[in-house]
Design an enzyme around this catalytic site. Structure first.
Site, PDB file in Angstrom:
ATOM      1  N   THR A 111       1.070  -1.318  -0.065  1.00 39.01           N
ATOM      2  CA  THR A 111      -0.159  -0.251   0.028  1.00 39.01           C
ATOM      3  C   THR A 111       0.940   1.950  -0.340  1.00 39.01           C
ATOM      4  O   THR A 111       0.478   2.292  -0.664  1.00 39.01           O
ATOM      5  CB  THR A 111      -1.013  -0.394   1.484  1.00 39.01           C
ATOM      6  OG1 THR A 111      -1.816  -1.104   1.275  1.00 39.01           O
ATOM      7  CG2 THR A 111      -1.881   1.466   1.361  1.00 39.01           C
ATOM      8  N   HIS A 158      17.692  47.642  14.209  1.00 38.65           N
ATOM      9  CA  HIS A 158      17.501  47.215  16.256  1.00 38.65           C
ATOM     10  C   HIS A 158      15.721  48.476  16.752  1.00 38.65           C
ATOM     11  O   HIS A 158      15.821  49.061  17.466  1.00 38.65           O
ATOM     12  CB  HIS A 158      17.882  47.687  16.909  1.00 38.65           C
ATOM     13  CG  HIS A 158      19.578  46.664  17.375  1.00 38.65           C
ATOM     14  ND1 HIS A 158      18.769  46.166  17.685  1.00 38.65           N
ATOM     15  CD2 HIS A 158      20.468  47.637  17.023  1.00 38.65           C
ATOM     16  CE1 HIS A 158      20.425  45.137  17.197  1.00 38.65           C
ATOM     17  NE2 HIS A 158      21.609  46.111  16.973  1.00 38.65           N
ATOM     18  N   SER A 281     -10.857  49.030   9.181  1.00 32.54           N
ATOM     19  CA  SER A 281     -11.655  48.520  10.709  1.00 32.54           C
ATOM     20  C   SER A 281     -13.104  49.275  10.967  1.00 32.54           C
ATOM     21  O   SER A 281     -13.803  49.854   9.972  1.00 32.54           O
ATOM     22  CB  SER A 281     -11.300  50.079  11.771  1.00 32.54           C
ATOM     23  OG  SER A 281     -11.817  49.826  13.074  1.00 32.54           O
ATOM     24  N   LYS A 287      -8.847  54.488   9.157  1.00 33.02           N
ATOM     25  CA  LYS A 287      -7.514  53.133   9.245  1.00 33.02           C
ATOM     26  C   LYS A 287      -7.570  52.588   8.083  1.00 33.02           C
ATOM     27  O   LYS A 287      -7.983  52.465   7.299  1.00 33.02           O
ATOM     28  CB  LYS A 287      -8.573  52.319  10.323  1.00 33.02           C
ATOM     29  CG  LYS A 287      -8.241  52.361  11.543  1.00 33.02           C
ATOM     30  CD  LYS A 287      -6.878  52.592  12.143  1.00 33.02           C
ATOM     31  CE  LYS A 287      -5.939  51.090  12.602  1.00 33.02           C
ATOM     32  NZ  LYS A 287      -6.125  50.501  13.161  1.00 33.02           N
TER      33      LYS A 287
END
Length: 462
Positions: A111, A158, A281, A287
């Protein structure tokens, strides 16, 4: 009426976010069953050619091994009764074959041979779709990289403003990573697209004296390679596939997330394209949310996590372990469909990317000259020494930020510095185009590498 769905990739409401119609067709349940039947039919032809089974049997099997000719209610009932994933399908074929010729179907393999070989064929189709999506992404990014090769923008480290780069360099970095993903697919394909027809414990004993001839002929018919040994309990190639998809989705999520971050109100440099009916929104009508980018990151995280399932399926026992390859039935399909969806979404975003050049230019001046701190330091280093210059420039930079001065003003007011540099010299230093380093050359190199490597992209559609 559409059948109820549970998985989000099949949702009639959200498949446009999580699913890919093209990829879903590859893993469609009915198509999978027919693929198993096609492998069995092709095997029967091969065995008839080799004189292993009667020609009449092979012809009858090829004629009747069509899912639409089989009793699917019988198959479903037998699946529940036997708990076996293939025997009910084989029995259904046997029932419709005349003269008892269905007895010759599945003559020798086990199989997992059929199902693993079928999975390889599915992954070949899936790889072609994913490669097509990646190649399209690269084609969209390279012109943008070239167009904006020398267009200065803020480089951020960063989450803070660092030194100037160019927008073209950012696009080129994305394109270079996409190209590496394409090359990963090519390399992986050399190991993945191999046949599995080695029997219950991998010895090929069930295929008789013509075992190698049988497997090699079937591999040729299916356009697969012949492995040196069976791999029933060796799931490394499937694990590699899922890890490569994880890496691809790492790339896609990085690009999507970068656009998401640069669309912030206070940055406003890149935006995904908006449709005419866009709603950001349900309450804040102003938005402009980066919805596609956000959903793309979520989809990619699922694929990345599925890579661990591929690794877990490698932990199999002895010569065969059903627990291992049953995991693949879930994760291979899900990861493939979601990766294809992520690429479709990314290409939609990049093809209509909204680039706010004015905001990019304005953001360069947000620190009022502080982006040139390194350049000023190296200029002064020739007169003061590098460490002394760094200390002096650092002091002026801190004062500029504290008192809200332009960096140039703070430098000229500092007695340690003012005697070593003039206002005109600082104006010359503080030209953004002078501080993009090798950005243009790197963009050119990325374009040239892509052109050179793309000559073998046809390998992915072979």
């Amino acid at each position: 009426m559409r059948k109820n769905t549970i998985h989000i990739i099949d949702s009639p409401y959200y498949e446009h976010i999580y699913g890919s119609k093209e990829m879903s067709q590859v893993f469609d349940s009915r198509r999978r069953y027919q693929r198993w039947l096609d492998i069995e039919s092709t095997l029967a032809k091969v065995q008839a050619d080799l004189g292993i089974i009667p020609r009449e049997a092979a012809e009858e099997i090829n004629k009747k091994a069509k899912l639409e000719l089989l009793d699917e209610d019988f198959i479903r009932k037998q699946l529940a009764l036997t708990g076996h994933s293939l025997m009910p399908l084989l029995k259904a074929v046997q029932k419709v074959c005349d003269k008892g010729l269905g007895e010759y179907i599945h003559y020798g393999p086990t199989t997992q041979d059929i199902q693993d070989t079928s999975a390889v064929l599915e992954l070949r189709d899936a790889t072609n779709i994913i490669a097509k999506g990646l190649i399209e992404t690269e084609k969209l990014l390279l012109p943008l990289a070239e167009k904006y090769a020398s267009f200065p923008m803020v480089g951020r480290t960063h989450n803070q403003h660092g030194l100037p780069i160019t927008l073209g360099l950012k696009f080129a970095g994305w394109a270079a990573e996409i190209r590496r993903d394409i090359e990963r697919l090519k390399d992986m394909s050399k190991r993945l697209f191999v046949i599995m027809l080695h029997g219950g414990t991998g010895t090929m004993a069930g295929l008789g004296d013509k075992s190698y001839e049988t497997v090699e002929a079937l591999a040729a018919a299916l356009k697969l390679k012949m492995p040196a040994t069976g791999w029933g309990s060796s799931r490394d190639s499937f694990a590699e596939y899922q890890n490569v998809l994880g890496v691809i989705c790492g790339t896609v999520s990085r690009i999507s997330n970068e656009i998401y971050q640069l669309s912030r109100t206070e940055i406003n440099e890149l935006h995904e394209p908006l449709g005419t009916e866009y709603v950001g929104s349900s309450t804040m009508a102003h938005k402009r949310n980066a919805e596609k980018c956000a959903m793309n990151v979520a989809v990619c995280r699922i694929v990345i996590n599925n890579a661990s399932l591929g690794m877990q399926s490698m932990m199999s026992e002895h010569e065969r372990d059903t627990r291992a390859w049953r995991i693949d039935w879930h994760s291979l399909a899900e990861s493939s469909v979601m990766t294809a969806r992520a690429l479709e979404t990314l290409n939609n975003i990049v093809s209509g990317l909204d680039i706010n050049e004015n905001a990019i230019v304005a953001n360069l001046e947000k620190l009022r000259g502080l982006l040139f701190s390194e350049a000023v330091m190296f200029y002064l280093a020739e007169k003061l020494g590098k460490l002394t210059a760094h200390e002096a420039v650092h002091g002026a930079a801190m004062r500029a930020q504290k008192e809200g001065l332009h960096f140039k003003e703070a430098l000229l007011q500092d007695p340690k510095i003012s005697g070593h540099v003039t206002a005109d010299e600082l104006d010359h230093i503080m030209e953004y185009s002078r501080h993009i380093g090798t950005s243009v050359r790197q963009v050119t190199d990325v374009i040239n590498v892509a052109k050179a490597l793309s000559t073998t992209d046809k390998e992915l559609s072979a």
